[in-house]
Design a protein around this motif. Sequence first.
Motif, PDB file in Angstrom:
ATOM      1  N   VAL A  18       0.830  -1.207   0.000  1.00  0.00           N
ATOM      2  CA  VAL A  18       0.000   0.000   0.000  1.00  0.00           C
ATOM      3  C   VAL A  18       0.861   1.253   0.000  1.00  0.00           C
ATOM      4  O   VAL A  18       0.637   2.193  -0.782  1.00  0.00           O
ATOM      5  N   VAL A  19       1.854   1.293   0.867  1.00  0.00           N
ATOM      6  CA  VAL A  19       2.691   2.490   0.997  1.00  0.00           C
ATOM      7  C   VAL A  19       3.471   2.768  -0.294  1.00  0.00           C
ATOM      8  O   VAL A  19       3.673   3.926  -0.671  1.00  0.00           O
ATOM      9  N   SER A  20       3.873   1.706  -0.996  1.00  0.00           N
ATOM     10  CA  SER A  20       4.651   1.910  -2.222  1.00  0.00           C
ATOM     11  C   SER A  20       3.778   2.260  -3.422  1.00  0.00           C
ATOM     12  O   SER A  20       4.208   2.999  -4.318  1.00  0.00           O
ATOM     13  N   ARG A  21       2.526   1.776  -3.446  1.00  0.00           N
ATOM     14  CA  ARG A  21       1.683   1.970  -4.627  1.00  0.00           C
ATOM     15  C   ARG A  21       0.691   3.126  -4.507  1.00  0.00           C
ATOM     16  O   ARG A  21       0.357   3.777  -5.496  1.00  0.00           O
ATOM     17  N   LEU A  22       0.185   3.361  -3.302  1.00  0.00           N
ATOM     18  CA  LEU A  22      -0.926   4.287  -3.158  1.00  0.00           C
ATOM     19  C   LEU A  22      -0.600   5.726  -3.566  1.00  0.00           C
ATOM     20  O   LEU A  22      -1.419   6.366  -4.251  1.00  0.00           O
ATOM     21  N   PRO A  23       0.542   6.306  -3.176  1.00  0.00           N
ATOM     22  CA  PRO A  23       0.781   7.704  -3.556  1.00  0.00           C
ATOM     23  C   PRO A  23       0.707   7.937  -5.067  1.00  0.00           C
ATOM     24  O   PRO A  23       0.143   8.944  -5.514  1.00  0.00           O
ATOM     25  N   ALA A  24       1.225   7.008  -5.848  1.00  0.00           N
ATOM     26  CA  ALA A  24       1.172   7.163  -7.308  1.00  0.00           C
ATOM     27  C   ALA A  24      -0.258   7.047  -7.823  1.00  0.00           C
ATOM     28  O   ALA A  24      -0.650   7.751  -8.766  1.00  0.00           O
ATOM     29  N   LEU A  25      -1.067   6.176  -7.201  1.00  0.00           N
ATOM     30  CA  LEU A  25      -2.461   6.032  -7.626  1.00  0.00           C
ATOM     31  C   LEU A  25      -3.271   7.281  -7.300  1.00  0.00           C
ATOM     32  O   LEU A  25      -4.135   7.702  -8.074  1.00  0.00           O
ATOM     33  N   VAL A  26      -3.014   7.875  -6.135  1.00  0.00           N
ATOM     34  CA  VAL A  26      -3.706   9.116  -5.774  1.00  0.00           C
ATOM     35  C   VAL A  26      -3.467  10.174  -6.837  1.00  0.00           C
ATOM     36  O   VAL A  26      -4.388  10.893  -7.260  1.00  0.00           O
ATOM     37  N   SER A  27      -2.232  10.271  -7.313  1.00  0.00           N
ATOM     38  CA  SER A  27      -1.879  11.259  -8.323  1.00  0.00           C
ATOM     39  C   SER A  27      -2.412  10.870  -9.699  1.00  0.00           C
ATOM     40  O   SER A  27      -3.063  11.682 -10.376  1.00  0.00           O
ATOM     41  N   ASP A  32     -10.076  11.615  -4.925  1.00  0.00           N
ATOM     42  CA  ASP A  32     -10.569  12.571  -3.946  1.00  0.00           C
ATOM     43  C   ASP A  32     -10.627  11.984  -2.543  1.00  0.00           C
ATOM     44  O   ASP A  32     -10.501  12.704  -1.556  1.00  0.00           O
ATOM     45  N   LEU A  33     -10.821  10.662  -2.460  1.00  0.00           N
ATOM     46  CA  LEU A  33     -10.940  10.008  -1.153  1.00  0.00           C
ATOM     47  C   LEU A  33     -10.373   8.601  -1.235  1.00  0.00           C
ATOM     48  O   LEU A  33     -10.673   7.853  -2.167  1.00  0.00           O
ATOM     49  N   VAL A  34      -9.571   8.251  -0.234  1.00  0.00           N
ATOM     50  CA  VAL A  34      -9.052   6.881  -0.102  1.00  0.00           C
ATOM     51  C   VAL A  34      -9.402   6.372   1.280  1.00  0.00           C
ATOM     52  O   VAL A  34      -9.095   7.020   2.294  1.00  0.00           O
ATOM     53  N   VAL A  35     -10.055   5.212   1.323  1.00  0.00           N
ATOM     54  CA  VAL A  35     -10.377   4.538   2.579  1.00  0.00           C
ATOM     55  C   VAL A  35      -9.691   3.180   2.566  1.00  0.00           C
ATOM     56  O   VAL A  35      -9.756   2.460   1.566  1.00  0.00           O
ATOM     57  N   VAL A  36      -9.047   2.837   3.662  1.00  0.00           N
ATOM     58  CA  VAL A  36      -8.304   1.582   3.771  1.00  0.00           C
ATOM     59  C   VAL A  36      -8.760   0.838   5.017  1.00  0.00           C
ATOM     60  O   VAL A  36      -8.876   1.441   6.090  1.00  0.00           O
ATOM     61  N   ASN A  37      -9.015  -0.468   4.891  1.00  0.00           N
ATOM     62  CA  ASN A  37      -9.266  -1.270   6.082  1.00  0.00           C
ATOM     63  C   ASN A  37      -7.919  -1.704   6.655  1.00  0.00           C
ATOM     64  O   ASN A  37      -7.132  -2.373   5.982  1.00  0.00           O
ATOM     65  N   GLY A  38      -7.658  -1.328   7.919  1.00  0.00           N
ATOM     66  CA  GLY A  38      -6.340  -1.580   8.504  1.00  0.00           C
ATOM     67  C   GLY A  38      -6.346  -2.508   9.694  1.00  0.00           C
ATOM     68  O   GLY A  38      -5.385  -2.531  10.471  1.00  0.00           O
ATOM     69  N   GLU A  39      -7.397  -3.319   9.853  1.00  0.00           N
ATOM     70  CA  GLU A  39      -7.526  -4.077  11.096  1.00  0.00           C
ATOM     71  C   GLU A  39      -6.565  -5.258  11.214  1.00  0.00           C
ATOM     72  O   GLU A  39      -6.430  -5.817  12.302  1.00  0.00           O
ATOM     73  N   ASN A  40      -5.892  -5.624  10.125  1.00  0.00           N
ATOM     74  CA  ASN A  40      -4.898  -6.704  10.181  1.00  0.00           C
ATOM     75  C   ASN A  40      -3.485  -6.199   9.898  1.00  0.00           C
ATOM     76  O   ASN A  40      -2.592  -6.978   9.586  1.00  0.00           O
ATOM     77  N   ALA A  41      -3.290  -4.891   9.992  1.00  0.00           N
ATOM     78  CA  ALA A  41      -2.046  -4.292   9.519  1.00  0.00           C
ATOM     79  C   ALA A  41      -0.849  -4.588  10.408  1.00  0.00           C
ATOM     80  O   ALA A  41       0.290  -4.641   9.944  1.00  0.00           O
ATOM     81  N   ALA A  42      -1.071  -4.795  11.711  1.00  0.00           N
ATOM     82  CA  ALA A  42       0.032  -5.018  12.654  1.00  0.00           C
ATOM     83  C   ALA A  42       0.227  -6.520  12.870  1.00  0.00           C
ATOM     84  O   ALA A  42      -0.430  -7.125  13.711  1.00  0.00           O
ATOM     85  N   GLY A  43       1.098  -7.110  12.087  1.00  0.00           N
ATOM     86  CA  GLY A  43       1.365  -8.541  12.233  1.00  0.00           C
ATOM     87  C   GLY A  43       0.146  -9.415  12.002  1.00  0.00           C
ATOM     88  O   GLY A  43       0.085 -10.537  12.486  1.00  0.00           O
TER      89      GLY A  43
END
Length: 273
Positions: A18-27, A32-43
């Motif tokens: 996500v961190v590597s791909r998302l900034p380029a997709l936003v551009s 206008d809006l990005v929502v991400v489900n992050g409930e499994n993000a920490a290990g």
Amino acid sequence: MRILFLGDVVGRSGRECVVSRLPALVSRWALDLVVVNGENAAGGFGITEAIYDELRAAGADAITLGNHAFDQRDALVFIERAEGLVRPMNYPAGTPGRGAALIEAKNGARVLVANVMGRVFMDPLDDPFAALDRTLEGAALGRVADAVVVDVHAETTSEKQAIGHYCDGRATLVVGTHTHVPTADERILAHGTAYMTDAGMCGCYDGVIGMDKEEPLRRFTRKLASGRFEPASGPAALCGVAVETDDRTGLATRVSAVRMGGGLSEVRPAFWE
């Protein structure tokens, strides 16, 4: 308005994707809006404040949660100050955090981001339908909110579909999370709400719903746990759903699945490419 919703981010592999791909997709897609489900993000279990900040810095305007919302203890504290972090609204009264948030999109629009958890084969929480009624009445589409995004964190397709139809015409997008496998039923419902049963996950698919395959295989074949689940660490796919709205009504005009990398067949929204 252009909205991108990304499914459950699972472990380090999913975060890096996500961190590597998302900034380029936003551009590129002028999102206008990005929502991400992050409930499994920490290990694979929960989210930390550092990870929340990392996803926000990558371009996420809001982060939704689910049944692992408070697996990381610091979430009980930082969720109160993390205005873009939304946990299921049908948790019991007094649970820290918020079940919906009015977010300012990148174009200045007001977007209600709501999170609800299903009850079939899940924890027995409050009625998700009644909870959604209260929330959607208080922030009506077209009056209080320019768009409404509902993350349905649930196990069964039937419950997700029922909630989709229940919200049809009152939400811009109703999208399911939790099962980590993208479905092929993205569509616009009869009254203008975009719907997808499950957005899939942002994580490694060379595993078992994002986890390293060895431990799940041992448990299925031997019925014995021999260790803890660990997120799969291979190349990750980025999965979600893209929606374009009618700015006059806030309802959806176009919808597409999004799948990139990680060995999955690639799907991009043709109307933005």
